[in-house]
Enzyme design. Structure first.
Site, PDB file in Angstrom:
ATOM      1  CE  LYS A 111      -4.447  -1.553   1.680  1.00  0.00           C
ATOM      2  NZ  LYS A 111      -5.508  -1.396   2.673  1.00  0.00           N
ATOM      3  CE  LYS A 191      -5.748  -9.211  -2.959  1.00  0.00           C
ATOM      4  NZ  LYS A 191      -5.949  -8.915  -1.634  1.00  0.00           N
ATOM      5  CE  LYS A 194     -13.485  -4.430  -1.273  1.00  0.00           C
ATOM      6  NZ  LYS A 194     -14.121  -4.041  -0.037  1.00  0.00           N
TER       7      LYS A 194
HETATM    8  P1  AMP Z   1     -11.383  -6.506   1.867  1.00  0.00           P
HETATM    9  O1  AMP Z   1     -12.430  -6.287   0.838  1.00  0.00           O
HETATM   10  O2  AMP Z   1     -10.000  -6.281   1.360  1.00  0.00           O
HETATM   11  O3  AMP Z   1     -11.678  -5.790   3.163  1.00  0.00           O
HETATM   12  O4  AMP Z   1     -11.448  -8.069   2.193  1.00  0.00           O
HETATM   13  C1  AMP Z   1     -12.528  -8.701   2.842  1.00  0.00           C
HETATM   14  C2  AMP Z   1     -12.279 -10.188   2.958  1.00  0.00           C
HETATM   15  O5  AMP Z   1     -12.238 -10.794   1.657  1.00  0.00           O
HETATM   16  C3  AMP Z   1     -10.927 -10.508   3.601  1.00  0.00           C
HETATM   17  O6  AMP Z   1     -11.095 -11.650   4.425  1.00  0.00           O
HETATM   18  C4  AMP Z   1     -10.041 -10.820   2.431  1.00  0.00           C
HETATM   19  O7  AMP Z   1      -8.993 -11.700   2.786  1.00  0.00           O
HETATM   20  C5  AMP Z   1     -11.017 -11.485   1.463  1.00  0.00           C
HETATM   21  N1  AMP Z   1     -10.615 -11.321   0.055  1.00  0.00           N
HETATM   22  C6  AMP Z   1     -10.503 -10.152  -0.623  1.00  0.00           C
HETATM   23  N2  AMP Z   1     -10.105 -10.365  -1.900  1.00  0.00           N
HETATM   24  C7  AMP Z   1      -9.963 -11.713  -2.039  1.00  0.00           C
HETATM   25  C8  AMP Z   1      -9.576 -12.590  -3.120  1.00  0.00           C
HETATM   26  N3  AMP Z   1      -9.279 -12.117  -4.335  1.00  0.00           N
HETATM   27  N4  AMP Z   1      -9.526 -13.921  -2.883  1.00  0.00           N
HETATM   28  C9  AMP Z   1      -9.836 -14.407  -1.662  1.00  0.00           C
HETATM   29  N5  AMP Z   1     -10.206 -13.660  -0.606  1.00  0.00           N
HETATM   30  C10 AMP Z   1     -10.278 -12.325  -0.772  1.00  0.00           C
END
Ligand code: AMP
Ligand code: TRP
Length: 330
Positions: A111, A191, A194
């Site tokens: 980041k 991966k 967003k």
């Molecule tokens: P975030 O949207 O970054 O706050 O992530 C929310 C949850 O989704 C967290 O547990 C992340 O580890 C999981 N997550 C986000 N992107 C992925 C992805 N591409 N594959 C698997 N898990 C994800």
């Protein structure tokens, strides 16, 4: 009953990486554990954002999570900034956290590169706030995607350090991964996230999802319709593994690819069909909940109340151990 804690940032749309990487696990586990799930807006403000949108984004995310199947009555879904103890415990944990450990965190390094102009102290301190989130409820089970495992390990370290210095207070937590802890983006390169724009949104329409799927890369060996492919080398197949049940997965999709019995577009159409079987009911629930926003807001208020009580207890205990509590509180 053990405590489950997890969080998700209100920084954009829910996507199938969130769903299959993490949220689907929350749906099962919420009945096995005393579950706290937080929309972590205090984490989200460590990168640039528009204050105008934050409140709506947090609320929309809560609606989306309930639409995915979080139990409105059982799971304590709440907005992090409505519970002051998280920030207070972060300060306390800051005083037992070596700076070098934070500088070495993978997500911080990524980041800091991505947001060169805004490397604020909060971005560095992000994992300490995450540790406070989990430990303030004495969380033991932390269901997340693979990218968060390092932060959960860090949280264990914080608990150990606090316990060693001030006496046994916090349990050691563990990350719970799904069968697919890392869902790739539709570009097939990195991966799904967003910020990269390579996602399929849970609330996106069938037409919009098709627009993303149709041009998405597949096994590069399938140049012509008649070229056989290897499903394991195809990103679209990795989505089929999430959404397409057996025996269709093996008999139609995998076999069809290997024998060139189906083309990549046939394969993608089948994926769309199966994905929408999962997303349609979520989108319907979302539409229904959107007509009951007042009720959802009330639930979030009640949950924040419970969280303030539970976290307040932990803060008192921590202060007592650290010699910070006024004597009349003990
Ligand atoms: P975030 O949207 O970054 O706050 O992530 C929310 C949850 O989704 C967290 O547990 C992340 O580890 C999981 N997550 C986000 N992107 C992925 C992805 N591409 N594959 C698997 N898990 C994800
Ligand atoms: N950092 C997590 C993410 O980006 C969100 C989060 C904040 C979290 N606090 C948490 C996850 C506590 C698990 C437990 O996905």
């Amino acid at each position: 009953m053990k405590v489950l804690f997890t969080g998700i940032q209100p920084t954009g749309l829910l996507h199938i990486g969130n769903y299959y990487g993490a949220i689907r696990n929350w749906l099962d586990l919420q009945y096995k554990y005393d579950s706290y799930i937080s929309v972590v807006d205090l984490h989200a403000i460590t990168i640039e954002y528009d204050p105008k949108d934050m409140r709506d984004n947090s609320f929309e995310l809560a609606l989306g999570l309930f639409a995915c199947g979080l139990d409105l009555k059982k799971t304590k879904l709440f907005i992090q900034s409505e519970v002051p103890g998280h920030a207070e415990l972060t300060w306390i944990f800051n005083t037992i956290t070596p700076l070098g450990e934070l500088e070495r965190m993978t997500q911080f390094k990524d980041k800091a590169k991505q947001h060169r102009k805004n490397v604020n102290v909060g971005l560095l301190d992000y994992p300490v706030l995450q540790a406070a989130d989990i430990l303030i409820y004495k969380g033991e089970i932390v269901p997340v995607g693979e990218d968060q495992v390092q932060h959960v390990e860090f949280t264990r370290e914080v608990a150990r350090r606090f316990n060693a210095r001030y006496g046994d207070t916090f349990p050691e937590c563990q990350a719970e991964l799904t069968a697919t802890p890392r869902v790739m983006g539709i570009d097939g390169d990195s991966k799904m996230s967003k910020s990269k724009g390579n996602f399929i949104g849970i609330l996106e329409s069938r037409e919009d999802i098709w627009e993303k799927l149709a041009p998405a890369p597949t096994d590069p060996a399938r140049v012509k319709r008649s070229d056989p492919g290897t499903p394991e080398k195809c990103n679209i197949y990795s989505y089929h593994q999430l959404a397409t049940p057996e025996p269709e997965l093996t008999e139609y999709v995998a076999e069809g690819c290997r024998t060139a019995g189906i083309g990549c577009l046939d394969c993608k159409r089948k994926l769309l069909e199966n994905l929408m079987k999962v997303l349609d009911p979520i989108q319907e629930r979302y539409a229904t909940l959107s007509t009951k926003k007042g009720e959802v807001r009330d639930i979030l208020d009640r949950n924040a109340d419970v969280c303030r009580k539970v976290s307040g207890q932990t803060i008192l205990e921590v202060k007592e151990r650290m010699g910070l509590t006024p004597i009349w509180k003990i």
